[in-house]
Design an enzyme around this catalytic site. Structure first.
Site, mmCIF file in Angstrom:
data_model
loop_
_atom_site.group_PDB
_atom_site.id
_atom_site.type_symbol
_atom_site.label_atom_id
_atom_site.label_comp_id
_atom_site.label_asym_id
_atom_site.label_seq_id
_atom_site.Cartn_x
_atom_site.Cartn_y
_atom_site.Cartn_z
ATOM 1 N N ARG A 174 0.855 -1.304 -0.093
ATOM 2 C CA ARG A 174 0.054 -0.110 -0.008
ATOM 3 C C ARG A 174 0.937 1.071 -0.064
ATOM 4 O O ARG A 174 1.808 1.484 0.782
ATOM 5 C CB ARG A 174 -0.938 0.064 1.240
ATOM 6 C CG ARG A 174 -1.918 -1.192 1.257
ATOM 7 C CD ARG A 174 -2.883 -0.986 2.056
ATOM 8 N NE ARG A 174 -3.805 -2.331 2.127
ATOM 9 C CZ ARG A 174 -4.933 -2.608 2.453
ATOM 10 N NH1 ARG A 174 -5.508 -1.611 3.283
ATOM 11 N NH2 ARG A 174 -5.462 -3.696 2.180
ATOM 12 N N GLU A 233 -7.240 -0.495 14.880
ATOM 13 C CA GLU A 233 -8.086 -1.551 13.868
ATOM 14 C C GLU A 233 -7.029 -2.492 13.404
ATOM 15 O O GLU A 233 -5.905 -2.295 12.801
ATOM 16 C CB GLU A 233 -8.622 -0.532 12.585
ATOM 17 C CG GLU A 233 -9.276 -1.729 11.661
ATOM 18 C CD GLU A 233 -9.221 -1.123 10.230
ATOM 19 O OE1 GLU A 233 -9.291 0.003 9.801
ATOM 20 O OE2 GLU A 233 -8.646 -2.290 9.458
ATOM 21 N N ARG A 274 1.338 2.766 12.731
ATOM 22 C CA ARG A 274 0.658 1.607 12.324
ATOM 23 C C ARG A 274 0.515 1.200 11.194
ATOM 24 O O ARG A 274 -0.325 0.431 10.517
ATOM 25 C CB ARG A 274 -1.117 1.985 13.072
ATOM 26 C CG ARG A 274 -1.099 3.081 13.820
ATOM 27 C CD ARG A 274 -2.586 3.150 14.206
ATOM 28 N NE ARG A 274 -3.446 3.839 13.470
ATOM 29 C CZ ARG A 274 -3.294 5.197 12.979
ATOM 30 N NH1 ARG A 274 -2.298 5.953 13.568
ATOM 31 N NH2 ARG A 274 -3.968 5.441 12.145
ATOM 32 N N HIS A 275 1.287 2.255 10.139
ATOM 33 C CA HIS A 275 1.298 1.942 8.775
ATOM 34 C C HIS A 275 2.277 1.279 8.282
ATOM 35 O O HIS A 275 3.519 2.316 8.583
ATOM 36 C CB HIS A 275 0.607 3.236 8.024
ATOM 37 C CG HIS A 275 -0.847 3.251 8.154
ATOM 38 N ND1 HIS A 275 -1.173 3.916 9.067
ATOM 39 C CD2 HIS A 275 -1.843 2.908 7.573
ATOM 40 C CE1 HIS A 275 -2.346 4.347 9.168
ATOM 41 N NE2 HIS A 275 -3.029 3.380 8.207
ATOM 42 N N ARG A 296 0.108 -5.738 12.960
ATOM 43 C CA ARG A 296 -0.782 -4.913 14.012
ATOM 44 C C ARG A 296 -1.145 -6.134 15.100
ATOM 45 O O ARG A 296 -0.909 -5.776 16.106
ATOM 46 C CB ARG A 296 -1.808 -4.338 13.254
ATOM 47 C CG ARG A 296 -1.657 -3.132 12.283
ATOM 48 C CD ARG A 296 -2.767 -2.359 12.242
ATOM 49 N NE ARG A 296 -2.678 -1.351 11.239
ATOM 50 C CZ ARG A 296 -3.535 -0.376 10.884
ATOM 51 N NH1 ARG A 296 -4.736 -0.551 11.169
ATOM 52 N NH2 ARG A 296 -2.998 0.540 10.099
ATOM 53 N N SER A 320 -10.492 -5.963 9.313
ATOM 54 C CA SER A 320 -11.813 -5.610 8.634
ATOM 55 C C SER A 320 -12.422 -6.534 8.011
ATOM 56 O O SER A 320 -11.637 -7.341 7.210
ATOM 57 C CB SER A 320 -11.893 -4.320 8.039
ATOM 58 O OG SER A 320 -10.952 -4.199 7.316
ATOM 59 N N GLU A 348 0.871 4.095 1.094
ATOM 60 C CA GLU A 348 0.421 4.945 2.258
ATOM 61 C C GLU A 348 1.386 6.018 2.417
ATOM 62 O O GLU A 348 2.703 5.840 2.279
ATOM 63 C CB GLU A 348 0.444 4.207 3.816
ATOM 64 C CG GLU A 348 -0.152 3.073 3.773
ATOM 65 C CD GLU A 348 -1.613 3.122 4.053
ATOM 66 O OE1 GLU A 348 -2.261 4.291 4.001
ATOM 67 O OE2 GLU A 348 -2.243 2.100 4.216
HETATM 68 P P1 AMO Z 1 -8.440 -3.283 4.971
HETATM 69 O O1 AMO Z 1 -7.813 -2.242 4.144
HETATM 70 O O2 AMO Z 1 -9.111 -2.685 6.396
HETATM 71 O O3 AMO Z 1 -9.257 -4.328 4.347
HETATM 72 O O4 AMO Z 1 -6.903 -4.100 5.693
HETATM 73 C C1 AMO Z 1 -7.123 -5.242 6.705
HETATM 74 C C2 AMO Z 1 -6.286 -5.236 7.562
HETATM 75 O O5 AMO Z 1 -4.637 -5.274 7.190
HETATM 76 C C3 AMO Z 1 -4.107 -4.347 8.069
HETATM 77 N N1 AMO Z 1 -3.313 -3.345 7.347
HETATM 78 C C4 AMO Z 1 -2.260 -2.769 7.386
HETATM 79 N N2 AMO Z 1 -1.096 -3.049 8.322
HETATM 80 C C5 AMO Z 1 -0.267 -2.075 8.262
HETATM 81 N N3 AMO Z 1 0.035 -1.400 7.350
HETATM 82 C C6 AMO Z 1 -0.848 -0.975 6.393
HETATM 83 N N4 AMO Z 1 -0.690 -0.081 5.458
HETATM 84 C C7 AMO Z 1 -1.971 -1.625 6.436
HETATM 85 N N5 AMO Z 1 -3.094 -1.717 5.387
HETATM 86 C C8 AMO Z 1 -3.894 -2.789 5.990
HETATM 87 C C9 AMO Z 1 -4.772 -3.852 9.146
HETATM 88 C C10 AMO Z 1 -6.460 -3.986 8.559
HETATM 89 O O6 AMO Z 1 -7.349 -4.176 9.483
HETATM 90 N N6 AMO Z 1 -9.998 -6.585 1.472
HETATM 91 C C11 AMO Z 1 -10.362 -6.017 2.988
HETATM 92 C C12 AMO Z 1 -10.324 -7.170 4.015
HETATM 93 C C13 AMO Z 1 -11.508 -7.839 3.781
HETATM 94 O O7 AMO Z 1 -12.754 -7.382 3.792
HETATM 95 O O8 AMO Z 1 -11.227 -9.281 3.634
HETATM 96 C C14 AMO Z 1 -8.930 -5.145 3.382
HETATM 97 O O9 AMO Z 1 -7.944 -5.287 2.571
HETATM 98 O O10 AMO Z 1 -4.536 -4.603 10.186
#
Ligand code: AMO
Length: 434
Positions: free
Chosen positions: A216, A357, A224-225, A408, A360, A218
């Site tokens: 991602r 979080e 947290r990211h 996380r 999700s 970001e």
């Molecule tokens: P979402 O985008 O909420 O959902 O991502 C799911 C979980 O992945 C982790 N996460 C991350 N951890 C660290 N850095 C990041 N940049 C990052 N992005 C996401 C988090 C987050 O809660 N397709 C949906 C899931 C689904 O519905 O099955 C999805 O990607 O812990």
């Protein structure tokens, strides 16, 4: 290498008094006091004290030991000597030493942790940083968690799959993609296995999971990211959001339990208070979450995504692990199933730990027409989803799933404040090496 290791440090006990052992590892510290030398040897499982009195080990071996320096790699054949005053109730009297490699000095980082270091310096020298028992403890707990998650999912009838990470389209909204050049075309690094795990629901595999990287772009540096994270993803057919939440509860609870039961030493090394959650997590609706935030003075109106301040206020009130359910359809991805009785609300959920979080998920739309309509509603072009949409034409069962961030999840199991502590070689805006 003349010998093979017979014991890790933690496997040696005072009751083995008189027994010969071969230990291998790094020189954690060395102290020469005239005619006696104390060496602390460190291996994966802990440390052991080696005591070398000149008159017992002889001139030659004494000289060899005296030459050792911090972080040299050695094999020591020695005798276990029970000694109440020694750490763990025993020490090792060396009989033979093999120096397997020496370490250059000065060290860029001190694994004995006598000198504290900034996270940045530690990440620059991660292989040395990883020699620190506290840092190793985090990754042993991470490993225990992953093993536990796999066990639970296999026990629940899931099949482990691998889906492509080189992809042609976005899944979670178009802004966070890393474009790459793919021969004559543009491609992207996958930001979620979402579309693939859903397509697999049309295959009849019924229950699948994947533990793999997600990418991602970001922009922001937060605690947290990451730009490369590890996601634990599941998808299950003939199931709704509640079924998916039940599995998530089991997966998360069992991981806590396995870490608690099997990683006591690491919990100890980290010096954390480790509490087991209850088997069932609290569930509040998005509406209730908004009310909590408002009551705590955070302004947020219905339909907005939770701001950082709102998450903090809600986390403070709820503590521990809890679900937020029944989200406004507007702010969830296109594949989320709206509620039959009120399409403005959808069958999505987040699993939170305090203000973080960690997962999700949702029941998905399995009906072709509704899915196309929803893609359009989100301002996306269905033509970009041709292959995905095909899977909905020829018998797609109702299905649901979630994504759980492994990094996380490790943060909360090890009580780390920064996600980078939970990833071996983190990738963020500033860091692409090592
Ligand atoms: P979402 O985008 O909420 O959902 O991502 C799911 C979980 O992945 C982790 N996460 C991350 N951890 C660290 N850095 C990041 N940049 C990052 N992005 C996401 C988090 C987050 O809660 N397709 C949906 C899931 C689904 O519905 O099955 C999805 O990607 O812990």
């Amino acid at each position: 290498m003349k010998w093979r290791r017979t014991h890790y440090s933690a496997e040696i006990k005072p009751e083995m008094d008189g027994q010969e052992v071969v230990i291998m590892g790094w020189v954690h510290s060395i102290r020469a006091l005239g005619k006696i030398i104390f060496v602390i040897l460190r291996d994966r499982e802990g440390t052991v004290q080696i005591v070398a009195p000149k008159q017992k080990v002889g001139e030659e071996l004494f000289k060899q030991i005296k030459k050792l320096g911090a972080e040299d790699v050695v094999a020591i054949k020695g005798k276990v000597i029970a000694n109440e005053k020694a750490p763990n109730g025993f020490e090792i009297l060396p009989l033979e030493l093999e120096v397997l490699n020496t370490a250059q000095r000065p060290l860029p980082l001190d694994p004995a942790e006598k000198v504290p270091a900034e996270l940045d310096t530690r990440l620059e020298n991660r292989f040395l940083d990883l020699r620190r028992p506290k840092v190793q403890a985090v990754f042993k707990i991470r490993s225990e968690m992953l093993k536990s998650v796999r066990n639970t999912l296999y026990n629940e009838g899931f099949i482990e799959v691998n889906t492509p990470k080189l992809v042609a389209s976005c899944t979670e909204g178009g802004t966070e993609l890393f474009p790459i050049s793919y021969f004559e075309k543009e491609a992207f690094l996958g930001q979620s296995p979402q579309l693939y795990k859903q397509m697999l629901m049309a295959s009849g595999l019924d229950r699948v999971f994947e533990i793999a990287p997600i990418f991602r772009a970001e922009e922001h540096n937060t605690r947290r990211h990451l730009n490369e994270a590890t996601s634990i993803d599941i998808e299950m057919a003939f199931a709704d959001d509640k079924d998916a939440m039940d599995i998530l509860e089991k997966v998360v609870y069992n991981a806590f339990l396995d870490v608690y039961e099997n990683r006591k030493r690491e919990i100890d090394v980290l010096g954390i208070e480790f509490e087991l959650p209850s088997k069932k997590f609290d569930r509040i609706t998005y509406d209730e979450a908004i009310d909590i935030a408002n009551a705590k003075g955070v302004e947020i109106s219905w339909g907005e995504d939770l701001s950082r301040e709102a998450e903090k206020a809600i986390g403070e009130e709820m503590g521990g692990l809890y679900f937020i359910t029944d989200w406004p359809s507007e702010i969830r991805p296109f594949y989320t199933m709206p509620r039959e009785d009120n399409p403005n609300i959808c069958k999505a959920f987040d699993l939170m730990y305090k203000d973080l979080e960690i997962s999700s998920g949702a029941q998905r739309i399995h009906l072709y027409d509704l899915l196309v309509e929803n893609i359009k509603k989100k301002g996306l072009n269905p033509d970009g989803f041709t292959y995905y949409l095909e899977a909905f034409k020829y018998g797609m069962p109702p299905h649901a799933g979630w994504g759980l961030g492994a990094d996380r999840f490790t943060m909360i199991l090890t009580q780390q404040e920064n996600i980078r502590e939970c990833v071996l070689f983190p990738r963020d805006r500033q860091r692409l090496t090592p």
